[in-house]
Scaffold this active site. Structure first.
Site, PDB file in Angstrom:
ATOM      1  N   HIS A  55      59.544   9.212  30.373  1.00 10.42           N
ATOM      2  CA  HIS A  55      60.169  10.138  31.315  1.00 10.42           C
ATOM      3  C   HIS A  55      61.007   9.344  32.322  1.00 10.42           C
ATOM      4  O   HIS A  55      60.875   8.124  32.448  1.00 10.42           O
ATOM      5  CB  HIS A  55      59.108  10.987  32.004  1.00 10.42           C
ATOM      6  CG  HIS A  55      58.471  11.990  31.081  1.00 10.42           C
ATOM      7  ND1 HIS A  55      57.572  12.927  31.487  1.00 10.42           N
ATOM      8  CD2 HIS A  55      58.646  12.193  29.746  1.00 10.42           C
ATOM      9  CE1 HIS A  55      57.203  13.681  30.464  1.00 10.42           C
ATOM     10  NE2 HIS A  55      57.840  13.244  29.391  1.00 10.42           N
ATOM     11  N   GLU A  57      61.100   8.999  35.568  1.00 16.89           N
ATOM     12  CA  GLU A  57      60.430   8.231  36.633  1.00 16.89           C
ATOM     13  C   GLU A  57      59.949   6.893  36.086  1.00 16.89           C
ATOM     14  O   GLU A  57      60.086   5.839  36.730  1.00 16.89           O
ATOM     15  CB  GLU A  57      59.206   9.000  37.164  1.00 16.89           C
ATOM     16  CG  GLU A  57      59.500  10.376  37.728  1.00 16.89           C
ATOM     17  CD  GLU A  57      59.477  11.493  36.689  1.00 16.89           C
ATOM     18  OE1 GLU A  57      59.882  11.249  35.534  1.00 16.89           O
ATOM     19  OE2 GLU A  57      59.074  12.608  37.039  1.00 16.89           O
ATOM     20  N   CYS A  81      55.798  15.547  36.133  1.00  8.31           N
ATOM     21  CA  CYS A  81      54.730  16.211  35.373  1.00  8.31           C
ATOM     22  C   CYS A  81      53.386  15.661  35.828  1.00  8.31           C
ATOM     23  O   CYS A  81      53.257  14.488  36.187  1.00  8.31           O
ATOM     24  CB  CYS A  81      54.934  16.012  33.879  1.00  8.31           C
ATOM     25  SG  CYS A  81      54.853  14.305  33.350  1.00  8.31           S
ATOM     26  N   THR A 204      83.831  34.489   9.645  1.00 12.86           N
ATOM     27  CA  THR A 204      84.477  33.347  10.303  1.00 12.86           C
ATOM     28  C   THR A 204      84.566  32.160   9.345  1.00 12.86           C
ATOM     29  O   THR A 204      85.571  31.443   9.313  1.00 12.86           O
ATOM     30  CB  THR A 204      83.684  32.980  11.583  1.00 12.86           C
ATOM     31  OG1 THR A 204      83.697  34.125  12.433  1.00 12.86           O
ATOM     32  CG2 THR A 204      84.277  31.796  12.303  1.00 12.86           C
TER      33      THR A 204
HETATM   34  N1  LIG Z   1      87.807  34.066  19.562  1.00 14.24           N
HETATM   35  C1  LIG Z   1      86.595  33.730  19.188  1.00 14.24           C
HETATM   36  O1  LIG Z   1      85.788  33.288  20.023  1.00 14.24           O
HETATM   37  C2  LIG Z   1      86.224  33.843  17.729  1.00 14.24           C
HETATM   38  C3  LIG Z   1      84.994  33.314  17.303  1.00 14.24           C
HETATM   39  C4  LIG Z   1      84.654  33.427  15.963  1.00 14.24           C
HETATM   40  C5  LIG Z   1      85.529  34.074  15.084  1.00 14.24           C
HETATM   41  N2  LIG Z   1      86.702  34.557  15.529  1.00 14.24           N
HETATM   42  C6  LIG Z   1      87.623  35.222  14.590  1.00 14.24           C
HETATM   43  O2  LIG Z   1      86.943  36.312  14.020  1.00 14.24           O
HETATM   44  C7  LIG Z   1      87.471  36.534  12.714  1.00 14.24           C
HETATM   45  C8  LIG Z   1      86.326  36.810  11.786  1.00 14.24           C
HETATM   46  O3  LIG Z   1      85.721  38.009  12.199  1.00 14.24           O
HETATM   47  P1  LIG Z   1      84.508  38.721  11.479  1.00 14.24           P
HETATM   48  O4  LIG Z   1      84.011  39.756  12.415  1.00 14.24           O
HETATM   49  O5  LIG Z   1      84.867  39.094  10.106  1.00 14.24           O
HETATM   50  O6  LIG Z   1      83.496  37.495  11.305  1.00 14.24           O
HETATM   51  P2  LIG Z   1      81.970  37.255  11.499  1.00 14.24           P
HETATM   52  O7  LIG Z   1      81.397  38.133  12.531  1.00 14.24           O
HETATM   53  O8  LIG Z   1      81.823  35.797  11.623  1.00 14.24           O
HETATM   54  O9  LIG Z   1      81.368  37.647  10.092  1.00 14.24           O
HETATM   55  C9  LIG Z   1      81.098  38.963   9.767  1.00 14.24           C
HETATM   56  C10 LIG Z   1      80.306  38.987   8.489  1.00 14.24           C
HETATM   57  O10 LIG Z   1      79.016  38.386   8.714  1.00 14.24           O
HETATM   58  C11 LIG Z   1      78.119  38.928   7.780  1.00 14.24           C
HETATM   59  N3  LIG Z   1      76.899  39.339   8.423  1.00 14.24           N
HETATM   60  C12 LIG Z   1      75.666  39.057   7.999  1.00 14.24           C
HETATM   61  N4  LIG Z   1      74.759  39.617   8.757  1.00 14.24           N
HETATM   62  C13 LIG Z   1      75.403  40.281   9.718  1.00 14.24           C
HETATM   63  C14 LIG Z   1      74.993  41.075  10.792  1.00 14.24           C
HETATM   64  N5  LIG Z   1      73.714  41.297  11.063  1.00 14.24           N
HETATM   65  N6  LIG Z   1      75.922  41.616  11.562  1.00 14.24           N
HETATM   66  C15 LIG Z   1      77.212  41.417  11.336  1.00 14.24           C
HETATM   67  N7  LIG Z   1      77.673  40.670  10.337  1.00 14.24           N
HETATM   68  C16 LIG Z   1      76.768  40.105   9.508  1.00 14.24           C
HETATM   69  C17 LIG Z   1      78.789  40.142   7.156  1.00 14.24           C
HETATM   70  O11 LIG Z   1      79.212  39.784   5.853  1.00 14.24           O
HETATM   71  P3  LIG Z   1      78.195  39.992   4.637  1.00 14.24           P
HETATM   72  O12 LIG Z   1      77.838  41.436   4.647  1.00 14.24           O
HETATM   73  O13 LIG Z   1      78.958  39.529   3.481  1.00 14.24           O
HETATM   74  O14 LIG Z   1      77.000  39.153   4.947  1.00 14.24           O
HETATM   75  C18 LIG Z   1      80.010  40.361   8.021  1.00 14.24           C
HETATM   76  O15 LIG Z   1      81.094  40.905   7.342  1.00 14.24           O
HETATM   77  C19 LIG Z   1      88.308  35.345  12.349  1.00 14.24           C
HETATM   78  O16 LIG Z   1      89.665  35.694  12.391  1.00 14.24           O
HETATM   79  C20 LIG Z   1      87.995  34.348  13.440  1.00 14.24           C
HETATM   80  O17 LIG Z   1      89.118  33.535  13.743  1.00 14.24           O
HETATM   81  C21 LIG Z   1      87.065  34.463  16.830  1.00 14.24           C
END
Ligand SMILES: NC(=O)c1ccc[n+]([C@@H]2O[C@H](COP(=O)([O-])OP(=O)(O)OC[C@H]3O[C@@H](n4cnc5c(N)ncnc54)[C@H](OP(=O)(O)O)[C@@H]3O)[C@@H](O)[C@H]2O)c1
Length: 370
Positions: A55, A57, A81, A204
């Site tokens: 730790h 310290e 601690c 994503t």
């Molecule tokens: N600006 C930002 O901070 C940021 C960050 C990340 C991404 N993006 C952009 O977001 C876009 C992608 O968007 P997106 O909404 O399609 O991507 P996403 O949220 O990463 O993926 C969605 C996919 O995840 C799967 N999934 C599995 N379990 C899920 C659940 N419980 N809930 C929701 N989805 C689940 C589903 O496909 P399945 O059903 O096939 O499993 C769903 O279609 C890209 O253009 C990327 O550049 C932006």
């Protein structure tokens, strides 16, 4: 020896700086820094480098290499601690050193232990002084992951989102967009380095082919990369191998999928060929990976926190099911007004308690617990 408020502030600032040297390396332990002062000068410093290592310290006392002089003072960023864990209690080391005055930035977040370290030292004749309120807050916020783990017994789930001024997260689906500038992107790399795991949805992975590593000037590091993909579409026929499956950190990629995904022998075989681990979890009512499985998956993997980076579909389901503990919201002054622009998960509906606000070039970050 009495210390002026400015001197105390300076030494507390230094122990917090020392604590931060353990950034991302101390889980499940907190980051802690300590220093020893003699006649107004720092004569030894130490910080907790990793779980199982000494730790702060003990590090500071060890680096002094001799008994502290009479009148020596110790500054510590967290209450020492008082119980035996992987290493002996720090209160014992302090008492054996003969130090008679200790300044502490903040108390132990564990209600069962808070104040025990102070009582033990005071009962043995050591003077203990707690920092002023702003320093206590700063020191406590540094260890927000540890504090959450201790208080709730659960891993911390954080969500990061970068949005344009009109709440869009990409200019267009399927093409990576620069939402924020270089200062904000560097800041995200820094946060990625703190978290032991990162998580994104299959959308994503398919659209951006991200590497999900922390690329810092000194090195590139990879958290455990969790990919939420109910049908293993990221391993589908015709999908070129995604970086997370073939780069130098591929053994740190884990796909969370459902029974449906596991039934696709071709995709399962592809995962095996890449050496990527698959974990089958429950399917949600809407056919995705059940978001409430995440805490258990994290705990089973001994991961104490995860930095979820979306995208919007996965983020919406995490937020909607109440899984998000901590939000990082980056806002850019850019406007994505094209008709293909992708809307964010509606973060205005999730206000942050006691937000911390930072300016990063032309962008702003607001972060804190929901
Ligand atoms: N600006 C930002 O901070 C940021 C960050 C990340 C991404 N993006 C952009 O977001 C876009 C992608 O968007 P997106 O909404 O399609 O991507 P996403 O949220 O990463 O993926 C969605 C996919 O995840 C799967 N999934 C599995 N379990 C899920 C659940 N419980 N809930 C929701 N989805 C689940 C589903 O496909 P399945 O059903 O096939 O499993 C769903 O279609 C890209 O253009 C990327 O550049 C932006």
């Amino acid at each position: 020896m009495s210390l002026s408020g400015r001197k105390k502030e300076k030494f507390f600032g230094r122990v917090l700086e020392l604590a931060r040297k353990g950034w991302g390396d101390t889980h499940p332990n907190p980051m802690v820094g300590a220093l020893i002062m003699e006649s107004g000068e720092i004569v030894a410093e130490g910080y907790h480098q990793a779980c199982g290592k000494p730790h702060a310290e003990v590090e500071a006392l060890g680096s002094l290499g001799r008994k502290p002089n009479p009148g020596a003072i110790m500054f510590i960023s967290l209450e020492p601690c008082s119980t035996h864990g992987k290493t002996p209690p720090c209160t014992k080391a302090i008492l054996e050193s003969g130090i008679k005055k200790v300044f502490v930035a903040t108390t132990d977040p564990n209600p069962k232990h808070a104040g025990n370290g102070f009582d033990l030292l005071r009962n043995a004749g050591v003077e203990v002084e707690l920092a002023d309120e702003p320093t206590q807050v700063k020191a406590a916020r540094l260890n927000f992951i540890f504090n959450h783990n201790i208080k709730t017994g659960r891993p911390l789930i954080a969500l990061k989102f970068a949005e344009s001024a009109n709440g869009m997260v990409a200019e267009r689906m399927g093409r990576p967009s620069s939402v924020t500038g270089k200062e904000a992107r560097a800041d995200m790399m820094h946060w990625r380095r703190l978290f032991p795991a990162i998580c994104v949805g299959s959308g994503t992975v398919l659209a951006d082919d991200p590497s999900l590593t922390s690329r810092l000037p000194e090195n590139t590091w990879s958290p455990v990369r969790l990919l939420v993909d109910s049908s293993l579409s990221t391993l589908g026929e015709g999908v070129s191998p995604r970086k997370v499956y073939v780069d130098q950190f591929s053994e740190r990629s884990i796909v969370l999928t459902t029974a449906r995904g596991m039934l696709d022998s071709g995709r399962v075989k592809k995962a095996k060929e890449h050496g990527v681990r698959l974990i089958e979890v429950e399917e949600s009512a809407s056919g995705g990976v059940e978001p409430s499985c995440l805490p258990k998956v994290l705990s089973d993997l001994s991961l104490h926190a995860v930095y979820c980076e979306g995208g919007p579909t996965f983020a919406r389901s995490l937020l909607g099911s109440g899984q998000v503990d901590y939000l990082f919201r980056y806002r850019s002054p850019k406007l994505f007004e094209g008709e293909d622009a992708l809307p964010g998960p509606g973060l205005d509906d999730y206000p942050i308690r006691e937000p911390i606000e930072e300016e990063l070039g032309e962008d702003r970050l607001v972060h804190g617990f929901l």
